[in-house]
Motif scaffolding. Structure first.
Motif, PDB file in Angstrom:
ATOM      1  N   UNK A  92       1.286  -0.921  -0.168  1.00 40.45           N
ATOM      2  CA  UNK A  92      -0.234   0.436  -0.012  1.00 40.45           C
ATOM      3  C   UNK A  92       0.835   1.490   0.027  1.00 40.45           C
ATOM      4  N   UNK A  93       1.648   1.316   0.606  1.00 39.53           N
ATOM      5  CA  UNK A  93       3.132   2.140   0.568  1.00 39.53           C
ATOM      6  C   UNK A  93       3.389   2.832  -0.435  1.00 39.53           C
ATOM      7  N   UNK A  94       3.710   1.899  -1.138  1.00 39.00           N
ATOM      8  CA  UNK A  94       4.486   1.630  -2.359  1.00 39.00           C
ATOM      9  C   UNK A  94       3.126   2.635  -3.739  1.00 39.00           C
ATOM     10  N   UNK A  95       2.224   2.022  -3.211  1.00 41.70           N
ATOM     11  CA  UNK A  95       1.025   2.435  -4.109  1.00 41.70           C
ATOM     12  C   UNK A  95       0.851   3.573  -3.941  1.00 41.70           C
ATOM     13  N   UNK A  96       1.191   3.483  -2.960  1.00 38.39           N
ATOM     14  CA  UNK A  96       0.329   5.582  -2.279  1.00 38.39           C
ATOM     15  C   UNK A  96       1.592   6.260  -2.947  1.00 38.39           C
ATOM     16  N   UNK A  97       2.559   5.699  -2.634  1.00 37.06           N
ATOM     17  CA  UNK A  97       3.821   6.865  -3.262  1.00 37.06           C
ATOM     18  C   UNK A  97       3.510   7.186  -4.389  1.00 37.06           C
ATOM     19  N   UNK A  98       3.479   6.468  -5.501  1.00 36.54           N
ATOM     20  CA  UNK A  98       4.007   5.801  -6.502  1.00 36.54           C
ATOM     21  C   UNK A  98       3.223   7.180  -6.963  1.00 36.54           C
ATOM     22  N   UNK A  99       1.421   7.363  -6.694  1.00 38.53           N
ATOM     23  CA  UNK A  99       0.532   7.614  -7.482  1.00 38.53           C
ATOM     24  C   UNK A  99       0.961   9.412  -6.866  1.00 38.53           C
ATOM     25  N   UNK A 100       1.026   9.420  -5.776  1.00 37.82           N
ATOM     26  CA  UNK A 100       1.744  10.862  -5.699  1.00 37.82           C
ATOM     27  C   UNK A 100       2.302  11.083  -6.498  1.00 37.82           C
ATOM     28  N   UNK A 101       3.508  10.575  -6.386  1.00 38.56           N
ATOM     29  CA  UNK A 101       4.870  11.003  -7.495  1.00 38.56           C
ATOM     30  C   UNK A 101       4.079  11.204  -8.553  1.00 38.56           C
ATOM     31  N   UNK A 102       2.601  10.695  -9.774  1.00 38.16           N
ATOM     32  CA  UNK A 102       2.232  10.623 -10.407  1.00 38.16           C
ATOM     33  C   UNK A 102       1.428  12.380 -11.016  1.00 38.16           C
ATOM     34  N   UNK A 103       1.155  11.861 -10.051  1.00 35.16           N
ATOM     35  CA  UNK A 103      -0.194  13.136  -9.387  1.00 35.16           C
ATOM     36  C   UNK A 103       0.954  14.527  -9.585  1.00 35.16           C
ATOM     37  N   UNK A 104       1.156  14.342  -8.729  1.00 38.63           N
ATOM     38  CA  UNK A 104       2.349  15.240  -8.332  1.00 38.63           C
ATOM     39  C   UNK A 104       3.157  16.308  -9.614  1.00 38.63           C
ATOM     40  N   UNK A 105       3.468  15.041 -10.459  1.00 31.17           N
ATOM     41  CA  UNK A 105       3.662  15.915 -12.019  1.00 31.17           C
ATOM     42  C   UNK A 105       2.758  16.005 -12.722  1.00 31.17           C
ATOM     43  N   UNK A 106       1.832  15.336 -12.598  1.00 28.85           N
ATOM     44  CA  UNK A 106       0.630  15.493 -13.713  1.00 28.85           C
ATOM     45  C   UNK A 106       0.299  17.293 -13.411  1.00 28.85           C
ATOM     46  N   UNK A 107       0.460  17.925 -11.643  1.00 26.90           N
ATOM     47  CA  UNK A 107      -0.320  19.106 -10.962  1.00 26.90           C
ATOM     48  C   UNK A 107       0.643  19.804 -11.819  1.00 26.90           C
ATOM     49  N   UNK A 108       2.384  19.640 -11.805  1.00 29.31           N
ATOM     50  CA  UNK A 108       3.123  20.230 -12.646  1.00 29.31           C
ATOM     51  C   UNK A 108       3.177  20.593 -13.290  1.00 29.31           C
TER      52      UNK A 108
END
Length: 166
Positions: A92-108
């Motif tokens: 769960x921690x790996x999936x959450x971290x990956x989602x946060x990175x992808x969403x952050x990049x999309x935001x930028x």
């Protein structure tokens, strides 16, 4: 300094939700947390011009984040065998971290679309910030809706906790 109060609220909310999870279905806490983060970032899409505005909606989303942060591991521990609890929370921690990175990049990416680069520094427009906050709010809303798919787990008092490795 502006977001420091939000960080404190996240921690206090996480502890409070963890305590509440013994009396309330953690799925409700997770869903409520998702709704609060959706509302907070939705407000942030329109009101992000002053420190007071950022703190105000940040407190709403901070309460929600704390509820989410504390509820997810509880739900995983109550759903898997004691031997798989560490693996489940690690995954769960790996999936959450990956989602946060992808969403952050999309935001930028969205923010940069309407921004300007001057002397090698990226400047973002107001509409870019609004679009970024809307994306985050939408992701939080999707997460809140996905809570409806989580099956009812055992009560926290009935969960057998796994042992740490010696």
């Amino acid at each position: 300094m502006v977001t420091a109060p939000v960080s404190v609220v996240v921690v206090v909310s996480a502890v409070g939700a963890g305590i509440l999870a013994r009396r309330v279905d953690p799925r409700l806490l997770l869903g409520a947390g998702g709704v609060l983060t959706t509302i907070g970032y939705g407000i942030g899409a329109e009101f992000h011009h002053t420190a007071g505005q950022i703190v105000s909606w940040g407190l709403i989303s901070g309460i929600g984040m704390g509820m989410v942060i504390s509820s997810v591991p509880i739900l995983i521990i109550s759903a898997v065998s004691p031997q798989e609890q560490a693996l489940g929370n690690g995954a769960q921690n790996m999936v959450q971290g990956t989602a946060q990175v992808v969403i952050s990049q999309l935001v930028f990416v969205l923010m940069a679309k309407d921004g300007k680069v001057m002397h090698g520094t990226q400047f973002y427009s107001d509409s870019g910030f609004s679009t970024g906050f809307r994306l985050v709010s939408g992701c939080c809303a999707a997460g809140a809706l996905l809570v409806l798919l989580i099956p009812k787990a055992k009560k926290l008092d009935e969960v057998e906790a796994g042992q740490t490795a010696s």
